[in-house]
Each structure stands twice: as C-alpha cells, then as structure tokens.
Design a protein around this motif. Structure first.
Motif, PDB file in Angstrom:
ATOM      1  N   LEU A  14      40.014  42.367  37.002  1.00 49.50           N
ATOM      2  CA  LEU A  14      40.333  42.944  38.310  1.00 49.50           C
ATOM      3  C   LEU A  14      40.966  41.910  39.238  1.00 49.50           C
ATOM      4  CD1 LEU A  14      37.204  45.211  38.901  1.00 49.50           C
ATOM      5  CD2 LEU A  14      39.539  45.933  38.358  1.00 49.50           C
ATOM      6  N   ILE A  15      40.497  40.679  39.148  1.00 47.71           N
ATOM      7  CA  ILE A  15      41.110  39.602  39.929  1.00 47.71           C
ATOM      8  C   ILE A  15      42.562  39.407  39.507  1.00 47.71           C
ATOM      9  CG2 ILE A  15      41.070  37.093  40.310  1.00 47.71           C
ATOM     10  CD1 ILE A  15      37.977  37.320  40.246  1.00 47.71           C
ATOM     11  N   ALA A  16      42.822  39.519  38.203  1.00 44.91           N
ATOM     12  CA  ALA A  16      44.198  39.383  37.701  1.00 44.91           C
ATOM     13  C   ALA A  16      45.106  40.444  38.309  1.00 44.91           C
ATOM     14  CB  ALA A  16      44.216  39.480  36.170  1.00 44.91           C
ATOM     15  N   TRP A  17      44.567  41.622  38.613  1.00 43.86           N
ATOM     16  CA  TRP A  17      45.356  42.677  39.248  1.00 43.86           C
ATOM     17  C   TRP A  17      45.450  42.487  40.751  1.00 43.86           C
ATOM     18  CZ3 TRP A  17      43.212  47.716  36.579  1.00 43.86           C
ATOM     19  CH2 TRP A  17      43.690  47.759  35.267  1.00 43.86           C
ATOM     20  N   LEU A  18      44.407  41.987  41.368  1.00 39.80           N
ATOM     21  CA  LEU A  18      44.396  41.852  42.825  1.00 39.80           C
ATOM     22  C   LEU A  18      45.303  40.732  43.318  1.00 39.80           C
ATOM     23  CD1 LEU A  18      40.626  42.418  43.660  1.00 39.80           C
ATOM     24  CD2 LEU A  18      42.542  43.958  44.090  1.00 39.80           C
ATOM     25  N   LEU A  19      45.427  39.661  42.569  1.00 38.05           N
ATOM     26  CA  LEU A  19      46.233  38.527  43.024  1.00 38.05           C
ATOM     27  C   LEU A  19      47.704  38.890  43.266  1.00 38.05           C
ATOM     28  CD1 LEU A  19      44.630  35.633  40.966  1.00 38.05           C
ATOM     29  CD2 LEU A  19      44.465  36.033  43.422  1.00 38.05           C
ATOM     30  N   PRO A  20      48.380  39.627  42.366  1.00 44.67           N
ATOM     31  CA  PRO A  20      49.759  40.021  42.678  1.00 44.67           C
ATOM     32  C   PRO A  20      49.843  40.985  43.863  1.00 44.67           C
ATOM     33  CG  PRO A  20      49.344  40.307  40.345  1.00 44.67           C
ATOM     34  CD  PRO A  20      48.041  39.978  40.994  1.00 44.67           C
TER      35      PRO A  20
END
Length: 113
Positions: A14-20
């Motif tokens: 989920l962090i990988a999706w939130l960063l962009p």
C-alpha cells in the motif's frame, strides 16, 4: 513472526501505491528531486513487498505445508501481479505529469530570456 510477512507485505504494498499519489499531489510545486525520491521509494517498497511474499512461500515449503501452499499460491500470484502493474503504472503516470511540468517550466524560462 512468520505470519507478519503477509501483513508487512500488504502494508508495504500500500505504501508503494501511496508514494506516487503523494508525488502527484505535490506536482504543482515542481520539486523534481522529491518526485525522483518518491518514485524510487515506491518501486523499492513494491520489491520489498514481493520479497516478503517469496519468503512466506519459502517458509511454507520448509514446513511442508503443501495444502496451504496449494491454496494460496494462485492468490499470491494474482496479488503480486496487481501490485507490480499498479505500482509501475502509477510511477509512469507520475513521470508523464512531471515531464509535462518540466517542459512547461523550461518553455516559460526560455520565453523570459
């Protein structure tokens, strides 16, 4: 302890999706260093989430829990594919937005000279 690999994989994914998404929200500031950092962190978080799943699958093989392995492998493959594809697409979208912003900023600078 091993069960935390699944939770960790979900949270880091989920962090990988939130960063962009955070990078896209910050796109008006024209901070290209932050964009590069967020994109790198996003792709790294995606890789870490996938590694956590590989370690969990490896654990299931070591304890010879074949039924759990057979039951979950299809879902793990699907989730890993979705995670990777969405992460890459979000980072490509962010790249496109920042390239357009950079071109606009350069054209304004050239027009002022």
């Amino acid at each position: 302890m091993i069960g935390l690999l699944n939770v960790g994989s979900l949270v880091i994914g989920l962090i990988a999706w939130l960063l962009p998404v955070v990078g896209l929200m910050q796109s008006k500031k024209n901070d290209y260093i932050i964009w590069g950092l967020l994109s790198s962190l996003s792709l790294s978080a995606c890789a870490i989430a996938l590694i956590f799943q590989l370690y969990y699958q490896y654990h299931l093989v070591n304890i010879e829990d074949w039924s759990a392995l057979m039951d979950t492998t299809g879902a793990v493959i699907f989730a890993a594919t979705v995670l990777l594809v969405v992460t890459v697409l979000l980072n490509i979208l962010t790249l496109i937005v920042f390239r357009k912003r950079l071109q606009i900023a350069r054209s304004k600078t050239i027009g002022q000279d």
